[in-house]
Design a protein around this motif. Structure first.
Motif, PDB file in Angstrom:
ATOM      1  N   LEU A  87     154.245  64.237  31.845  1.00  0.00           N
ATOM      2  CA  LEU A  87     154.100  65.433  32.677  1.00  0.00           C
ATOM      3  C   LEU A  87     154.756  66.562  31.905  1.00  0.00           C
ATOM      4  N   ILE A  88     153.959  67.542  31.487  1.00  0.00           N
ATOM      5  CA  ILE A  88     154.420  68.604  30.599  1.00  0.00           C
ATOM      6  C   ILE A  88     154.554  69.898  31.393  1.00  0.00           C
ATOM      7  N   GLU A  89     155.728  70.523  31.296  1.00  0.00           N
ATOM      8  CA  GLU A  89     155.931  71.773  32.027  1.00  0.00           C
ATOM      9  C   GLU A  89     154.920  72.825  31.572  1.00  0.00           C
ATOM     10  N   LYS A  90     154.629  73.753  32.484  1.00  0.00           N
ATOM     11  CA  LYS A  90     153.711  74.842  32.151  1.00  0.00           C
ATOM     12  C   LYS A  90     154.462  75.938  31.388  1.00  0.00           C
ATOM     13  N   PRO A  91     153.744  76.730  30.553  1.00  0.00           N
ATOM     14  CA  PRO A  91     152.376  76.458  30.120  1.00  0.00           C
ATOM     15  C   PRO A  91     152.330  75.207  29.257  1.00  0.00           C
ATOM     16  N   VAL A  92     151.221  74.509  29.307  1.00  0.00           N
ATOM     17  CA  VAL A  92     151.167  73.206  28.648  1.00  0.00           C
ATOM     18  C   VAL A  92     151.355  73.318  27.137  1.00  0.00           C
ATOM     19  N   ALA A  93     150.998  74.465  26.561  1.00  0.00           N
ATOM     20  CA  ALA A  93     151.185  74.668  25.120  1.00  0.00           C
ATOM     21  C   ALA A  93     151.184  76.163  24.833  1.00  0.00           C
ATOM     22  N   SER A  94     151.565  76.500  23.615  1.00  0.00           N
ATOM     23  CA  SER A  94     151.670  77.915  23.229  1.00  0.00           C
ATOM     24  C   SER A  94     150.318  78.572  23.028  1.00  0.00           C
ATOM     25  N   THR A  95     149.319  77.793  22.647  1.00  0.00           N
ATOM     26  CA  THR A  95     147.988  78.329  22.375  1.00  0.00           C
ATOM     27  C   THR A  95     146.929  77.426  22.995  1.00  0.00           C
ATOM     28  N   THR A  96     145.733  77.981  23.142  1.00  0.00           N
ATOM     29  CA  THR A  96     144.625  77.183  23.658  1.00  0.00           C
ATOM     30  C   THR A  96     144.318  76.017  22.736  1.00  0.00           C
ATOM     31  N   GLU A  97     144.367  76.274  21.433  1.00  0.00           N
ATOM     32  CA  GLU A  97     144.064  75.212  20.466  1.00  0.00           C
ATOM     33  C   GLU A  97     145.050  74.060  20.604  1.00  0.00           C
ATOM     34  N   ALA A  98     146.339  74.371  20.755  1.00  0.00           N
ATOM     35  CA  ALA A  98     147.349  73.324  20.918  1.00  0.00           C
ATOM     36  C   ALA A  98     147.162  72.583  22.232  1.00  0.00           C
ATOM     37  N   ALA A  99     146.796  73.311  23.288  1.00  0.00           N
ATOM     38  CA  ALA A  99     146.579  72.674  24.587  1.00  0.00           C
ATOM     39  C   ALA A  99     145.406  71.707  24.544  1.00  0.00           C
ATOM     40  N   ASP A 157     160.327  82.283  24.743  1.00  0.00           N
ATOM     41  CA  ASP A 157     159.238  82.129  23.785  1.00  0.00           C
ATOM     42  C   ASP A 157     157.859  82.477  24.310  1.00  0.00           C
ATOM     43  N   VAL A 158     157.752  82.984  25.542  1.00  0.00           N
ATOM     44  CA  VAL A 158     156.467  83.446  26.068  1.00  0.00           C
ATOM     45  C   VAL A 158     156.698  84.694  26.908  1.00  0.00           C
ATOM     46  N   GLY A 159     155.613  85.405  27.201  1.00  0.00           N
ATOM     47  CA  GLY A 159     155.702  86.572  28.054  1.00  0.00           C
ATOM     48  C   GLY A 159     155.426  86.231  29.501  1.00  0.00           C
ATOM     49  N   VAL A 160     155.343  87.286  30.301  1.00  0.00           N
ATOM     50  CA  VAL A 160     155.194  87.099  31.733  1.00  0.00           C
ATOM     51  C   VAL A 160     153.836  86.485  32.095  1.00  0.00           C
ATOM     52  N   THR A 187     148.691  95.342  30.494  1.00  0.00           N
ATOM     53  CA  THR A 187     150.048  94.838  30.316  1.00  0.00           C
ATOM     54  C   THR A 187     150.960  95.963  29.845  1.00  0.00           C
ATOM     55  N   ALA A 188     152.270  95.723  29.972  1.00  0.00           N
ATOM     56  CA  ALA A 188     153.254  96.691  29.496  1.00  0.00           C
ATOM     57  C   ALA A 188     154.457  95.958  28.928  1.00  0.00           C
ATOM     58  N   HIS A 189     155.142  96.616  27.998  1.00  0.00           N
ATOM     59  CA  HIS A 189     156.376  96.117  27.395  1.00  0.00           C
ATOM     60  C   HIS A 189     157.462  97.150  27.693  1.00  0.00           C
ATOM     61  N   ARG A 190     158.291  96.893  28.683  1.00  0.00           N
ATOM     62  CA  ARG A 190     159.272  97.870  29.127  1.00  0.00           C
ATOM     63  C   ARG A 190     160.722  97.466  28.878  1.00  0.00           C
ATOM     64  N   SER A 191     160.946  96.206  28.515  1.00  0.00           N
ATOM     65  CA  SER A 191     162.322  95.720  28.403  1.00  0.00           C
ATOM     66  C   SER A 191     162.793  95.556  26.968  1.00  0.00           C
ATOM     67  N   GLY A 192     161.948  95.909  25.999  1.00  0.00           N
ATOM     68  CA  GLY A 192     162.348  95.800  24.603  1.00  0.00           C
ATOM     69  C   GLY A 192     162.156  94.436  23.997  1.00  0.00           C
ATOM     70  N   ARG A 193     161.512  93.517  24.718  1.00  0.00           N
ATOM     71  CA  ARG A 193     161.248  92.186  24.180  1.00  0.00           C
ATOM     72  C   ARG A 193     159.918  92.162  23.442  1.00  0.00           C
ATOM     73  N   GLU A 194     159.717  91.118  22.661  1.00  0.00           N
ATOM     74  CA  GLU A 194     158.473  90.967  21.898  1.00  0.00           C
ATOM     75  C   GLU A 194     157.277  90.787  22.810  1.00  0.00           C
ATOM     76  N   TYR A 195     157.507  90.111  23.944  1.00  0.00           N
ATOM     77  CA  TYR A 195     156.399  89.737  24.808  1.00  0.00           C
ATOM     78  C   TYR A 195     156.275  90.680  26.004  1.00  0.00           C
ATOM     79  N   GLU A 196     155.064  90.719  26.579  1.00  0.00           N
ATOM     80  CA  GLU A 196     154.803  91.587  27.720  1.00  0.00           C
ATOM     81  C   GLU A 196     155.662  91.179  28.926  1.00  0.00           C
TER      82      GLU A 196
END
Length: 326
Positions: A87-99, A157-160, A187-196
């Motif tokens: 049982l793998i926590e969501k998201p199941v993988a970083s990319t569609t290809e990996a999933a 390691d992921v965005g919202v 989408t918007a980036h308002r907190s200065g992080r790499e991800y949305e």
């Protein structure tokens, strides 16, 4: 039969999973894998092992993968090679290809693979799906979700979109028993992080239902609301409190001939359903345990469904760039 189970990753979710596994009937909680120096020697009375091979040598029927998303494919591959259900926590993988790779690995090995989309097990949404299937709302016109709150320090390691909106993507398709056929987003980036950190998304499902999702990490209060509107009324699910409320369309007689053809609605009766409030994480664990025992995956989120969520999430991220009107 008693199943032997373990947890990989001892962050916030790993600790929650460990607590549930420690008292889950029919399961022996064997231990936890986490290589970090900051973790102690035990949790819930079970050992914390820092070497992955040493951990897997303990012998497991299934494991919970609660490590950061970027490690899901590598860990899942190791589990599949050992013949261990996961049982793998969501998201199941970083990319569609990996999933998709994970999905195919587990399918080829004849193993049960599930994804931790815990909102499916929320009592309010469980009850909503049953009532929708029973025809309470008739045709479903719209599903609108709002998932907002402060930034969770555990996410790195992921965005919202993949962290939070993935819940809404999955629950919307599941509760309506439909599939997304199109999506658009901002989408918007308002907190200065790499991800949305903010998302406004709209989508269309295969039976014509329209969906909207408002998601962010920048609201100073938590909101988790799903509004399902149909031809006979609406259901409002608050998944923070596990409350489900039904708003029925009112019935009035219109004697004004010029507007009598207008198909609007009026406010009718409101009913707040009394629900059995089982902890969603416990319900998720019970469903996965039973899937391992019986091979019936109809009550869990499958790896194929999890991969589809990642695919839609990636499309939302790509579509999130605004385009100026000429």
């Amino acid at each position: 039969m008693t199943l032997r189970a373990g947890v990989l990753g001892l962050g916030v979710m790993g600790r929650y999973h460990s607590r549930v596994l420690a008292s889950l009937p029919g399961v022996e909680f064997v231990g936890v894998y986490d290589p970090a120096d900051s973790v102690g020697p035990t949790i819930e009375g079970r050992p914390i092992v820092k070497d992955l091979d040493e951990f897997l040598d303990l012998g497991f029927d299934y494991c919970i993968v609660a490590a950061p998303t970027i490690y899901h494919l590598d860990i899942g591959t190791r589990l599949a090679e050992r013949g261990i259900h996961a049982l793998i926590e969501k998201p199941v993988a970083s990319t569609t290809e990996a999933a998709i790779e994970l999905r195919d690995l587990f399918t080829a090995a004849g193993l049960i693979g599930g994804v931790g989309h815990i909102e499916r097990f929320n009592p309010a949404l469980q009850a909503a799906r049953v009532r929708i299937a029973d025809g309470l709302l008739g045709e479903i016109y719209q599903i609108a979700t709002r998932r907002q709150g402060p930034f969770p320090g555990r996410i790195a390691d992921v965005g919202v979109i993949k962290d939070l909106a993935s819940h809404d993507i999955d629950l919307t398709a599941w509760v309506s028993q439909q599939e997304y056929v199109s999506v658009n987003a901002r989408t918007a980036h308002r907190s200065g992080r790499e991800y949305e950190d903010m998302l406004l998304a709209v989508g269309t499902l295969n039976l014509g239902t329209i969906a909207s999702h408002t998601v962010n990490w920048l609201t100073p209060f938590k909101e988790r609301t799903t509004i399902i509107t149909g031809e006979k009324g609406a259901l409002v699910a608050d998944t923070l409190t596990a409350d489900l409320t039904h708003y029925q369309n009112g019935v009035i007689e219109n004697t004004w001939e010029q507007v009598s053809s207008f198909r609007g609605v009026t406010e009718g009766d409101m009913t707040r359903f009394a629900l059995v409030r089982k902890e969603p994480l416990l319900a998720e664990h019970e469903a996965f345990r039973d899937a391992v025992l019986t091979g019936d995956t109809s009550h869990i989120v499958t790896l194929d469904e999890g991969a589809n969520v990642v695919r839609i999430a990636e499309q939302l991220a790509l579509d999130g760039v605004s385009h100026k009107l000429s």
